[in-house]
Design an enzyme around this catalytic site. Structure first.
Site, short mmCIF file in Angstrom:
data_model
loop_
_atom_site.label_atom_id
_atom_site.label_comp_id
_atom_site.label_asym_id
_atom_site.label_seq_id
_atom_site.Cartn_x
_atom_site.Cartn_y
_atom_site.Cartn_z
N THR A 177 0.84 -1.19 0.00
CA THR A 177 0.00 0.00 0.00
C THR A 177 0.88 1.24 0.00
O THR A 177 1.85 1.31 0.75
CB THR A 177 -0.97 0.07 1.20
OG1 THR A 177 -1.55 1.38 1.22
CG2 THR A 177 -0.31 -0.17 2.54
N ASP A 219 -0.11 3.85 1.09
CA ASP A 219 -0.54 4.59 2.28
C ASP A 219 0.34 4.33 3.51
O ASP A 219 0.29 5.09 4.47
CB ASP A 219 -1.99 4.25 2.63
CG ASP A 219 -2.96 4.76 1.58
OD1 ASP A 219 -2.63 5.77 0.94
OD2 ASP A 219 -4.03 4.15 1.39
N GLY A 245 -4.09 9.77 0.56
CA GLY A 245 -4.05 9.36 1.96
C GLY A 245 -5.32 9.79 2.66
O GLY A 245 -5.50 10.96 2.95
N ARG A 246 -6.19 8.83 2.90
CA ARG A 246 -7.47 9.15 3.53
C ARG A 246 -7.30 9.50 4.99
O ARG A 246 -7.64 10.58 5.44
CB ARG A 246 -8.40 7.94 3.45
CG ARG A 246 -9.12 7.78 2.16
CD ARG A 246 -10.13 6.64 2.32
NE ARG A 246 -10.80 6.38 1.05
CZ ARG A 246 -10.47 5.45 0.19
NH1 ARG A 246 -9.44 4.66 0.45
NH2 ARG A 246 -11.14 5.28 -0.94
#
Lengths: 407, 407
Positions: free
Chosen positions: A141, A143, A189-190
């Site tokens: 990921t 992220d 990037g949440r």
């Protein structure tokens, strides 16, 4: 007794997720005593349920195996299919019957949070029915938000892309350095700000751009932001501000929710867009300076020319170590990275219980974020710098990068 | 008699505009008999008027001269300053007095359309007052819209970026190849579609993405577009559509004007944004398929990792040939590229009257656009393919590209 291996990919892709696939396949080929067929699931577990598989050895015949290593995207196709929570659901015996009929002994799933959830459920079901199929999660990921691992494969290359691009965009923004301007760079990037934090690597000296960095780990205050921008413009005429798509105020309202329509994905995550655009208009209105916003968008997870050699090697190793773990009878685990030291950078590989990893998110530690919430500290730089080292030269044909394509 | 040289940059930057600056400076250094001081104007003619200059030889002392060649942006800073049409305006004697006081004999301006307008006016004023200062235009623009030249320095690298990125984005879009989706890529280009057309280079075979390409040279019809998208989705589940930021309907209304606020720049050009975003929402509403839009934004003109070696060499040569032309007493000309043949690609360098170039725009020829207005023909591919050839390895330090910075 020889058994067959199957490998799949799930969730959003990275620029090196196929590096891990390459690692799994090539390592499997080295274990001819234990592993017979090497299958790829097409579109993850969802495709497998529909009978979509391929023979990975066919890539040798088409000379595409080495190209696979530096091909972005998920070569095998992806899915966002969530297995039922209830292990009594009929999909489990269906799946395991299919595993049995294909002689599967080893199952590898390359993915992030949600994919580890799949590995967890399958390994728990296997235990329940006393199946000896080994289920291994190989992380990926951009992220970098998986727990129990120092970092994730895919993060280093995305971080290198972000830092390089911010450095280049800062140069582009400075060509009218006799006028004031603000450039906002919106980064993926949440909930975790790792990738946005990586923009700090772009700096060449103290006080260089990006001057302001906003992560979703800290509550975003619009008025404080405007004050900071005005303050920074005094010393940095062409100001570059980096922010995560997921920045939100102290009540948890996403900045982009003030801006436009919002949907949700299959897993119920909010789909975000436009924090940068919203703040661009805000600055225009409230400060009246020239301002533009740039969304790095999917380029940050698929650009092959900014691959980190370190990240690519580690991604491949994650696949290799995954096969070795399965052959040592491990199951229900994800391959993890253990950092021995920063400088010189040293990494070793381990495993962790996948059930402790799935559906968890690792945020940037609060002491790696400055008190005013608009920058990261040197601890983050020390952590991230080794992960972007080294250049990868992707083969080129007719002026463009060559990739492997599934037939 | 030895004279001094001055060089400036103007307008929007490219990834290789400093390659031309490098060419001018290094060639000037080779002519020690004729050229004494080598000055750079800071922020173009506007900065020069305010007395902002630098000594270009100082880059040798700081070891930055070779880095300059692959540094994106305008090293000297840029401006968008339009000289008055009226050659009787007092700014002209002011400028020429400054030229005289600095002993300038050679003036180089690296830029596009508007910059050539500056060269034209200065050379015409020089003629009027019998000044023997030589004024040379060195072309640059990612838009490739200058007349009297086969192509422009900067186009090849931007085209390589666009084609590579579209190829990568198409891979990223295809990971959910068991679901239908549309990805819209919005590419720079107000009135000329050269850069958008370059997305066609991304294709590996007939019928590959991008399936639809819309240039501003053809009137855009919203309903025809929706019909085409639906038709293409039947055979290409993960459809990639490329379009120019400047697409407009048959009445000349920009698609993005339907979407949001519009401003104008110093030269009265409309500032565009959001054609892709507008069409994303239109498809969502009218076709109901998963859709996203990506604006390649300034990355397409400043990304150092997708430089075309061909473009970089030609950009440098444009600077070199410019100095040679000035020393041969040419003035009021722009350096031009003359293509001798496509395959093997052969180029020679010439000059053309800058007054015939400025304020003109070269569009993609209509017979290089397909009849339905949503693709380019093989003639364009033959034209563009040689321009993206060759890879440039930019020096890296600490995991990131190294650039030259003005002190």
């Amino acid at each position: 007794m020889k058994k067959n291996l199957i490998v799949g990919q799930s969730g959003g892709p990275t620029a090196v997720i196929n590096g891990s696939l390459y690692g799994v396949v090539t390592e499997a080929m080295r274990h001819t005593e234990e592993i017979d067929e090497i299958y790829g699931m097409i579109n993850g577990i969802e495709g497998f349920l529909n009978g979509h598989m391929m023979d990975m050895r066919s890539l040798i015949e088409t000379n595409e195996l080495s190209l696979l290593r530096t091909t972005p995207g998920s070569y095998l196709g992806s899915c966002r299919y969530k297995l039922p929570e209830d292990l009594n659901d009929p999909v489990y015996p269906l799946l395991f019957n299919k595993f049995t009929s294909h002689g599967i002994g080893y199952f590898f799933y390359i993915g992030g949070n949600d994919s580890m959830d799949t590995v967890s459920k399958l390994s728990r079901y296997a235990k329940k029915i006393n199946s000896d199929i080994r289920f291994i999660g190989v992380p990926k990921t951009i992220d970098n938000d998986l727990v129990h691992t120092d970092h994730t494969p895919g993060f280093g290359s995305a971080a290198k892309y972000v830092a390089s691009m911010v450095r280049e965009v800062a140069i582009d923004a400075s060509v009218y350095d006799n006028k004031k301007s603000v450039t906002i760079v919106e980064i993926m990037g949440r909930h975790a700000g790792w990738l946005t934090a990586a923009s700090a690597l772009a700096r060449k000296y103290d006080g260089d751009n990006p001057r302001l960095i906003y992560l979703p780990e800290t509550a975003f205050d619009q008025e404080a932001f405007l004050t900071k921008v005005q303050e920074m413009l005094k010393t940095t005429p062409n100001l570059v501000v980096c922010l995560s798509e997921g920045i939100h105020d102290k009540n948890g309202t996403f900045v982009c929710e003030l801006a436009g329509d919002i949907g949700t994905d299959t897993f119920g995550h909010k789909m975000l867009t436009g924090s940068g655009k919203y703040l661009e208009n805000l600055i225009k209105e409230r400060i009246g300076v020239k301002v533009r916003s740039i969304e790095l968008n999917v380029c940050q997870r698929c650009s092959c020319e900014y691959l980190s050699a370190t990240d690519l090697n580690e991604s491949e190793n994650a696949g290799i170590v995954g096969v070795q773990a399965a052959l040592k009878n491990q199951t229900g685990v994800m391959i993890t990275f253990i950092r021995n030291r920063d400088l010189p950078y040293e990494l070793s590989y381990g495993t962790a219980d996948v059930t402790e990893i799935c559906n968890m998110e690792k945020a940037v530690p609060s002491d790696w974020i400055t008190q005013d919430g608009c920058d990261v500290t040197d601890s983050f730089i020390r952590y991230a710098r080794p992960l972007i080292q080294g250049k990868v030269v992707v083969p080129e044909e007719n002026g463009l990068p060559m990739f492997a394509y599934r037939k």
